[in-house]
Design an enzyme around this catalytic site. Sequence first.
Site, short mmCIF file in Angstrom:
data_model
loop_
_atom_site.label_atom_id
_atom_site.label_comp_id
_atom_site.label_asym_id
_atom_site.label_seq_id
_atom_site.Cartn_x
_atom_site.Cartn_y
_atom_site.Cartn_z
N LYS A 65 -19.85 49.12 -105.32
CA LYS A 65 -18.80 48.16 -104.34
C LYS A 65 -19.26 48.63 -102.93
O LYS A 65 -19.67 47.57 -102.39
CB LYS A 65 -17.67 48.65 -104.68
CG LYS A 65 -16.80 48.10 -105.84
CD LYS A 65 -15.35 48.60 -105.88
CE LYS A 65 -14.87 48.01 -107.32
NZ LYS A 65 -13.25 48.59 -107.38
N SER A 81 -14.11 51.58 -103.26
CA SER A 81 -13.34 52.84 -103.93
C SER A 81 -13.12 52.40 -105.24
O SER A 81 -13.13 51.03 -105.55
CB SER A 81 -12.05 53.08 -103.28
OG SER A 81 -11.19 53.93 -104.01
N ASP A 82 -12.83 52.93 -106.22
CA ASP A 82 -12.46 52.58 -107.60
C ASP A 82 -11.56 53.63 -108.20
O ASP A 82 -11.65 54.71 -108.24
CB ASP A 82 -13.50 52.16 -108.65
CG ASP A 82 -13.18 51.43 -109.89
OD1 ASP A 82 -13.10 50.29 -109.68
OD2 ASP A 82 -13.08 51.93 -110.90
N GLN A 83 -10.65 53.17 -109.45
CA GLN A 83 -9.70 53.86 -110.05
C GLN A 83 -9.58 53.64 -111.33
O GLN A 83 -9.69 52.55 -111.92
CB GLN A 83 -8.29 53.87 -109.45
CG GLN A 83 -7.47 54.73 -110.08
CD GLN A 83 -5.97 54.40 -109.60
OE1 GLN A 83 -5.26 53.64 -110.10
NE2 GLN A 83 -5.27 55.44 -108.70
N ALA A 118 -12.41 57.28 -107.27
CA ALA A 118 -13.17 57.80 -106.35
C ALA A 118 -13.42 57.02 -105.08
O ALA A 118 -13.02 55.92 -105.01
CB ALA A 118 -14.64 57.24 -107.36
#
Length: 209
Positions: A65, A81-83, A118
């Site tokens: 991203k 960011s990613d979850q 992250a």
Amino acid sequence: MPLPPPAPLPPPPSRPLLLASTSIYRRELLARLRIPFDVASPAVDETPHLGEAPAALAQRLALAKARAVAARHPDALVIGSDQVADLDGQPIGKPGDHARAVAQLQAMRGRTVVFHTAVAVVEAASGRAWEAMATVKVRMRPLDDAQIERYLQLEQPYDCAGSAKCETLGIALLEAIESDDPTALVGLPLIATSHLLRQAGLDVLQEAR
């Protein structure tokens, strides 16, 4: 005696700061740091790779991203960011609808779910990237079907990984949260983000307005 003039505001950051996300939750969290930023959609395919572990998926997507937006804005510093929620090594995504949310909460009740959040900061001009991961362990209450249904009808958290909003009524579904970065569960670990920005040369305290 006249009051002294107010102290001048610090100069604007030398590089624009962009958040590579369409998430209102991440936007609200980053705004807590009181630093100027804009938002851009990363338009990244979030499909997991075959056999990809949840933590690896979160880390890959956060960096992807940030890089996707940085490629369009090479003069900027970009946060991605990613979850990914992890139940017994299997990723749990956003439910998208009521039936999937019911199934997710039924599978998680009475269990411990690990949320991998992250974050990556990318500077396209130099080709540098900084990455971090925050992990949150959530112990769910042994909810019955009626409790699950009532919660979902009230909050409709269909855009949240794990089908619950811990920052609002979803906290009543939980027995415990274990984390060293308290905003990670909502979607953006601000301790880790601040650390990465410092590594990239942006001091949050100096840039705050």
